[in-house]
Design an enzyme around this catalytic site. Structure first.
Site, PDB file in Angstrom:
ATOM      1  N   ASP A 213       0.819  -1.244   0.101  1.00  0.00           N
ATOM      2  CA  ASP A 213       0.013   0.070  -0.039  1.00  0.00           C
ATOM      3  C   ASP A 213       0.826   1.231  -0.050  1.00  0.00           C
ATOM      4  OD1 ASP A 213      -2.536   1.910   0.559  1.00  0.00           O
ATOM      5  OD2 ASP A 213      -3.256  -0.441   0.800  1.00  0.00           O
ATOM      6  N   HIS A 244      -4.010   5.673   3.634  1.00  0.00           N
ATOM      7  CA  HIS A 244      -4.690   4.632   3.285  1.00  0.00           C
ATOM      8  C   HIS A 244      -3.960   3.220   3.537  1.00  0.00           C
ATOM      9  CE1 HIS A 244      -6.398   1.399   0.361  1.00  0.00           C
ATOM     10  NE2 HIS A 244      -7.363   1.916   0.433  1.00  0.00           N
ATOM     11  N   SER A 409     -11.945  -2.773  -0.478  1.00  0.00           N
ATOM     12  CA  SER A 409     -10.447  -2.659  -0.048  1.00  0.00           C
ATOM     13  C   SER A 409     -10.382  -2.599   1.391  1.00  0.00           C
ATOM     14  CB  SER A 409      -9.749  -1.424  -0.755  1.00  0.00           C
ATOM     15  OG  SER A 409     -10.107  -0.263  -0.133  1.00  0.00           O
TER      16      SER A 409
END
Length: 1392
Positions: A213, A244, A409
């Site tokens: 990520d 994120h 996600s």
């Protein structure tokens, strides 16, 4: 491959650069700042950079040498390897990033030709920008951050993060009134009862989990066991600048506040995105390799995209899972549309996760199944595997505290965290692998009521039940789904939505086999169908196709169900089961070859009804619909600019699901045709429904459909736009090929449809229209449709007033057009004939972007076509007008020079593919199947496609005898002549008279070096088309693609050309010239591949096929219905083999044919001497092995000599190659140097100087007589007696004297034999000498010299080297002979 994050519309606690704690108390946050999040994307290629993928892992030094060697002989000079400074740099790798300054395509091809290089693809990157602005809209819940997209790229094939900002929920019907609760954020780990396992002492300890990520801050307070943070970007930081990655890591492993599932797990953070939200393909590949080296156990990937054909990425995913990395990935945010699954979550070896809210409602955004890349011939697999919470889930903020996000996600790390925790509970970690973990998750999943399997997979994650299953787990195989019940609704939708009946198309269920016993496995013998006789199991027939190899951890079992004839009038339930035995190599077993086995049963239950009446049966033409696009297919609705690429596989159970449900509710039975139109019994159906067809139609399909409609079948066509000017307007720059791409078709392939319906005087126009209107008191919207250009004068046509969207696209001008004909209805004139209905737009029945449905119109059209009831609302419509003629509206022309080779439509005739079965076309065998796709096969396909050679009137041939014969047939087709008579008295370089004849007609004075014009002219005559299929292992061109590309051909370049495309003209278009009138083998290979495309033969070619069996059999009485039988013989051939799918799987096929043509060439199997020790590891039989040894520096000036055996051109090439690197050579051969049979003595010196140099060396430089060529020794009239393990070779001369030589390597280059392993005894019974193997020079197949048909096996033909024609210029005469023979057979049959 493009990779980017689509960051969230944050449900609660939206933050910018700081952590914000979620508000738990209320739904609305009066004091919150209400923001709108705009996500803008733009893509850009990395100029001059390419990813070079190798076929294995090599050191940096070795990789550099491979690339240097590959580019050494190319025109590329300015190139360099881009350094990659990351943690994987110290380890061997399987790729390199190369910068090539010149835009030189040949250099790239040269790279790809290297034996250790797998592929070369451009390096790409993507930018993402997030913009937060104060919203002027009404106050909304804080979790309802809004977003829009503005695409700057017109090709959305890229991987995105699958997080969202606000949830759209699909209620299951159980909690529809409890909407307020769904916004309350939850502690997801406790909700799934992870705390129960924590209390038992399990917290993820000892399990390595990777998060790919945006990184993680160094001292984040939520994490106590961050084992490693690695940066794979070009930024000098490991921290997360976006938040994120921190959130995803927190869901998995946070230890406080918003607690994760496995706080004691080893967290490995892979930073693969920059703070500017940019990523590169190479970063991911390096990071994946490093994950394998670090023996990662679980890997979370919250990215995805509709790009299962992205081979480098998919290959690496397979490699990861094969190394026991459990990959968890989000299924996609393209719901609620069906058939929108993202890769890699849709792969069999990956755990694909969908999203639900905390009330167990399926998220509206969560992508639905089925998988679509099996279309059109098969059926998709069940995905997602499992669903879990993906709304309002709390995770770690960027600096601390908690925040909430929504999206698949978010659901993905929930499952990844659960998997990490579960793995830590198993004492014997050897039991944990990608298959066993998925088996535990799906077996324990809790079924959600009211939701089908393509929405929820196996159900909702149940952590505690999965724990119980894992801790009693024994390695085994299992199936997904574990049973087939066509009566269970709604879970088994769409299978349960329609009962089956006799005569219906097979119902295909694609089952995934999970193999928890090992990464590789196989199915023992074959699956067995066991009907339950007391439960009427003998009322159904079950056929199966399956993976011959299960890898990695998985395979497929495709089950085809049909009703037996005995149950044609019966109604009831039939049951049975399929039994499958899976075997895998036993691990840690000392007994060699030991296997462990597992037997699984697949219960089958179906409902059978009597066959419905013809009027109620509708057949959907799936075969000509788009599957996942290999080229650029624009959307049907051009208004959809945010989603311009049509990437969904059209199907009645995906984007036409609502239409299918509507038809079922109206009492219609809808079946799917996954094969050509020639493969179904039209008398069983009332209407054939063609919607948004993109593919071409075979000429025999057009003939068959005309006859079917004359006999009562009706046709409904829903079309779309096709305008070449608009198509050029919507072109775009493709970053893969670095060229401008034109669409392969418009919304539909109108030129193909016009070919289909032209026989009835109908055609669609190239007009492009849009607008709202009213028809029969229904509001309608015409979205990017075409008009009707031509229609029979006694038909009914409805017109409307619409906007000219084509003009708007081209000139940005808005014009309203009156009386645009959009609907036509016609009763065909033949007695008992069917009816035809045309409508110019399909968007009103397509779920993708439908604004107003027109199901009422479909009902009305079916009333007309299937029941012969004309709706008064249409026949008496005030918008009815006189049918148009072609003079009033132009017809669209095909857009030439498209950028792709069309899909091989013939693949449906190959049954089964991954999910296809031999029943599909077995009752209608193909007239001809050609095995091999080299120049002889290509030339024959050209003839069989209707191309005819005619003798030009007034042509003069220099041979007076032949000229007198030609005068009598001037203006006639050569195919219909007495070929034996024409060839009498001709002499040439071939032993086959027709080869000499045809060469003389094409090159009247070729052997004399003249340039006399051919006496032939060519005409395309579709009436003479012979349906056929060409099966080849690689691309068209056959073995030419496997020859080292820089070598020059022996024959003149012009002699390599095939009819209809002059080689010299083709070379000029490539801006190349012939050197000494000879071409490189690379040029020849490219020419043959281009020839198939430009001459429209590609529909006949199926590449990636391996034939394993050809055997004769007797045809059944059912053959009476086939189209245009070609032979009066009752004999048929069965061809079996496998087809390599896009996903790399081997899919078996079976074809029946009336005639088989062997055109495999002789390049497959190098010839052996038969000497003792010839199988030792330093003895080779291919020149490519010499090139490899030189590239790897295993040979050099100081090496012992290499032994080269042979006196042909390949041996000469080996001598030149070795001496170019100063490697000493001993060259031995059986013949004398002066032997007139040596090829060197037949070649002009001026044209072949390099070979005459070798011949000079052979003559002047023997062991007994020294010459000027140091390092080379010639040994004529010698043969190899034996090789020994200590690299000594014993050579024997003609007198029997033996000499021992020390050598480094030996290369036996004495020719090659054809690989005819698919024939009994390798085809020896067909040869001139049935006691010896088939050999093109010494023992070719025994054929009739004037038909090329086997003397031993009627119906079996041989072409090219198999028939003794080793040169391209001569094999064309064989194609003429076979064509003439086949047509004579057909004429005899028709007369009978």
């Amino acid at each position: 491959m493009l990779l980017f994050l689509l960051c969230s519309r944050k449900p609660v606690g939206l933050e910018l650069g700081h952590a914000t704690i979620t508000n738990h108390q209320g739904l609305l946050c009066p004091n919150c700042t209400h923001l709108t999040l705009k996500v803008e994307f733009s893509t850009a290629m990395v100029e001059h950079e390419y990813i070079v993928a190798f076929k294995g892992y090599f050191t940096a030094k070795a990789r550099s040498k491979f690339i240097s060697s590959a580019l050494k002989n190319s025109d590329v000079v300015d190139w360099k390897i881009i350094p990659r400074d990351n943690p994987a740099s110290d380890y061997p790798s399987d790729f390199e990033v190369v910068q090539i300054k010149e835009a030189h395509r040949d250099g790239l091809l040269t790279l790809q030709d290297h034996p250790h290089i797998k592929r070369v693809t451009p390096q790409r990157k993507v930018f993402r920008t997030l913009k937060f602005t104060h919203s002027a809209d009404e106050v909304v819940p804080c979790n309802d951050t809004r977003w829009t997209q503005k695409w700057q790229s017109s090709r959305p094939l890229r991987r995105t993060s699958l997080s969202l900002g606000s949830g759209f929920w699909h209620a299951t019907g159980r909690h529809s009134s409890r909407r307020l609760l769904r916004a309350i954020p939850r502690q997801v780990a406790q909700t799934l009862q992870a705390d129960v396992l924590w209390q038992m002492g399990y917290t993820g300890a000892g399990v390595k989990v990777a998060v790919f990520d945006t990184g993680l801050g160094e001292k984040h307070p939520h994490f106590k066991n961050v084992k490693e943070r690695t940066n794979w970007t070009n930024e000098k930081t490991l921290d997360d600048g976006l938040g994120h990655g921190t959130f995803v890591a927190g869901v998995i492993a946070s230890m406080r506040e918003c607690q994760g599932f496995a706080p004691d797990s080893e967290l490995h953070v892979f930073r693969v995105f920059t703070n500017n939200q940019v990523s590169y393909t190479s970063w991911f590949l390096d990071a994946f390799n490093y994950a394998i080296l670090k023996k990662i156990d679980v890997l979370n990937l919250s990215i995805g995209g509709p790009d299962f054909m992205d081979h480098p990425f998919v290959d690496k995913v397979w490699e990861l899972t094969a190394n026991k990395v459990i990959m968890v990935s989000a299924i996609g945010n393209d719901g609620p549309l069906y058939g929108t699954l993202n890769n890699p979550a849709d792969q069999m070896d990956v755990i694909g996760v969908g999203g639900i809210d905390f009330e167990d409602n399926i998220a509206r955004f969560s992508s639905r199944g089925m998988t679509t890349w099996e279309l059109p011939g098969g059926y998709g697999r069940v995905k997602p595997d499992i669903v879990t919470y993906g709304s309002g889930v709390r995770g770690s903020g960027i600096k601390g505290g908690c925040r909430s996000l929504s999206g698949t996600s978010v659901a993905s790390p929930v499952v990844a965290g659960a998997v990490t925790l579960l793995a830590s509970t198993v004492q014997n970690r050897e039991l944990i692998n990608p298959a066993s973990m998925k088996q535990a998750l799906i077996a324990s999943a809790r079924r959600l009521p009211g939701v089908n399997m393509f929405e929820q997979g196996h159900g909702k994650l149940d952590l505690l039940k999965a724990y119980q299953i894992l801790n009693s787990y024994r390695p085994q195989a299992s199936l997904s789904p574990s049973y087939i019940d066509l009566t269970e609704c709604p879970y088994m939708w769409p299978y349960c939505s329609q009962p089956i009946y006799y005569g219906g198309m097979p119902t295909i269920v694609n089952v995934t086999i999970l193999n928890g016993m090992g990464v590789t496995g196989r199915i023992v013998d074959k699956p067995i169908w066991q009907p339950y006789l007391p439960q009427n199991g003998d009322s159904i027939e079950v056929a199966m196709s399956y993976s011959h190899m299960l890898w990695p951890w998985s395979g497929y079992l495709a089950v085809s169900i049909t009703v037996a004839k005995k149950a044609a009038l019966w109604e009831g339930i039939a049951q049975g089961h399929v039994m499958v035995v899976v075997a895998s190599p036993a691990e840690n077993d000392s007994e060699t070859g030991a296997e462990q086995t597992s037997t699984v049963k697949l219960p089958v239950k179906v409902k059978i009804i009597p066959t419905p009446p013809r009027s109620k049966r509708v057949l959907w033409d799936q075969y000509h619909n788009l599957r996942y696009p290999p080229g650029y297919f624009p959307r049907d609705n051009l208004r959809m600019k945010n989603d311009p690429l049509d990437w969904n596989g059209d199907h009645i159970h995906t984007n036409f699901r609502d239409m299918y449900q509507h038809l079922r509710s109206m009492g219609y039975f809808v079946e799917v045709l996954g094969a050509p139109i020639t493969c179904f019994d039209a008398s069983q159906y009332g209407t054939l429904l063609m919607v948004d067809s993109e593919e071409e139609y075979f000429p025999e399909e057009i003939i068959k459909l005309r006859r079917d409609i004359d006999n009562g079948l009706s046709l409904i066509v829903f079309s779309d736009w096709y305008n070449t000017s608009v198509m050029r307007k919507v072109k775009f720059y493709d970053e893969n090929t670095r060229q401008w791409w034109m669409p392969d078709t418009g919304g539909a392939n109108i030129p193909a449809l016009n070919d289909l319906i032209s026989v009835w005087g109908m055609a669609f126009s190239d007009g492009l229209y849009e607008g709202d209107f009213s028809m029969a008191n229904h509001d309608m919207y015409y979205a990017s449709g075409c008009s009707i250009a031509k229609f029979p004068q006694d038909g009914i046509v409805i017109a409307q007033t619409l906007k000219d969207q084509g003009l708007e696209v081209l000139k940005q001008e808005t014009t309203v057009v009156d009386n645009v004909p959009i609907l036509g209805l016609y009763q065909t004139p033949s007695e008992g004939g069917g009816r035809i209905a045309l409508y110019g737009d399909s968007n009103c029945i397509d779920d993708s972007h439908r604004q107003k449905d027109c199901f009422w119109l479909l009902d009305s059209l079916l009333q007309y076509t299937s029941h012969s009831v004309m709706p008064p609302s249409l026949s008496h419509s005030e918008n009815r007008q006189r049918p148009p003629t072609v003079s009033e509206h132009p017809l669209p022309e095909r857009l030439e020079d498209c950028n792709r080779m069309d899909l091989p439509l013939a693949q449906a005739a190959m049954s089964p593919g991954p999910e296809q079965f031999s029943e599909t076309c077995e009752r209608q065998p193909l007239p001809v199947v050609i095995i091999g796709n080299g120049p002889s096969a290509i030339c024959l396909s050209y003839f069989l496609s209707g191309h005819r050679p005619y003798v030009r009137k007034g042509a003069v041939h220099p041979n007076p005898i032949l000229q007198r014969k030609l005068q009598d047939i001037a203006g006639s087709s050569v195919v219909e002549q007495d070929l034996e008579f024409l060839s009498e008295g001709l002499e040439g370089r071939s032993h086959n008279p027709l080869a000499v004849l045809f060469d003389a007609l094409v090159r009247p004075d070729g052997d004399l070096g003249g340039m006399a014009e051919s006496v032939l002219t060519w005409r395309l005559e579709p009436k003479h088309l012979v349906p056929h299929l060409v099966l080849g292992k690689g691309p068209p061109g056959g073995a030419w693609h496997s020859i080292e590309g820089s070598m020059f051909t022996l024959s003149l370049g012009d002699w390599m050309e095939l009819p209809g495309l002059h080689f010299r003209d083709w070379m000029r278009r490539k801006r190349k010239n012939l050197r000494n009138d000879r071409a490189t083998t690379r040029d020849i290979a490219q020419y043959y591949e281009h020839y198939v495309k430009v001459l429209g033969l590609q529909q006949r070619f199926v590449c990636g096929t391996v034939v394993t069996s050809v055997k004769p059999l007797l045809s059944s009485s059912a053959e009476e219905d086939r189209v245009e039988p070609l032979t009066a013989s009752r004999k048929l051939y069965e061809i079996q083999g496998f087809h390599q799918t896009a996903a790399g799987l081997q899919s078996p096929f079976c074809i029946h044919a009336e005639n088989v043509v062997l055109a495999t060439g002789t390049y497959d199997s190098p010839a052996w001497l038969g000497a003792d020790g010839e199988d030792l590891p330093y003895v080779f039989h291919k020149i490519s092995d010499l090139e490899t040894a030189l590239q790897k520096q295993r040979l050099g000036p100081d090496s012992d000599p290499v032994l080269i055996v042979g006196a042909g051109l390949t041996a000469a090439d080996a001598v030149l190659t070795a001496r170019h690197s100063n490697v000493p050579v001993i060259h031995t051969f059986r013949r004398a140097v002066s032997d007139s049979g040596l090829v060197f003595n037949q070649l002009p010196k001026m044209m072949y100087p390099e070979y005459h140099k070798v011949h000079q060396m052979m003559t002047e430089q023997s062991l007994t007589s020294s010459g000027p060529y140091k390092g080379y020794s010639s040994l004529p009239k010698h043969h190899v007696a034996r090789f020994s393990a200590d690299k000594k070779c014993v050579l024997e001369d003609a007198s029997g004297k033996r000499t021992v030589f020390n050598i480094s390597m030996a290369f036996i280059l004495i020719g090659s034999n054809p690989n005819l392993s698919f024939l009994p005894s390798h085809g020896k019974h067909l040869a001139l000498d049935p006691e010896q193997p088939v050999n093109s020079r010494r023992n070719p197949i025994d054929t009739n010299p004037f038909t090329y048909e086997s003397v031993q096996e009627p119906g079996l033909y041989a072409l090219g080297p198999l028939a003794g024609d080793s040169f391209v210029r001569f094999l064309q005469g064989g194609a003429l002979a076979v064509t003439a023979s086949l047509l004579k057979k057909r004429n005899v049959d028709l007369m009978d």
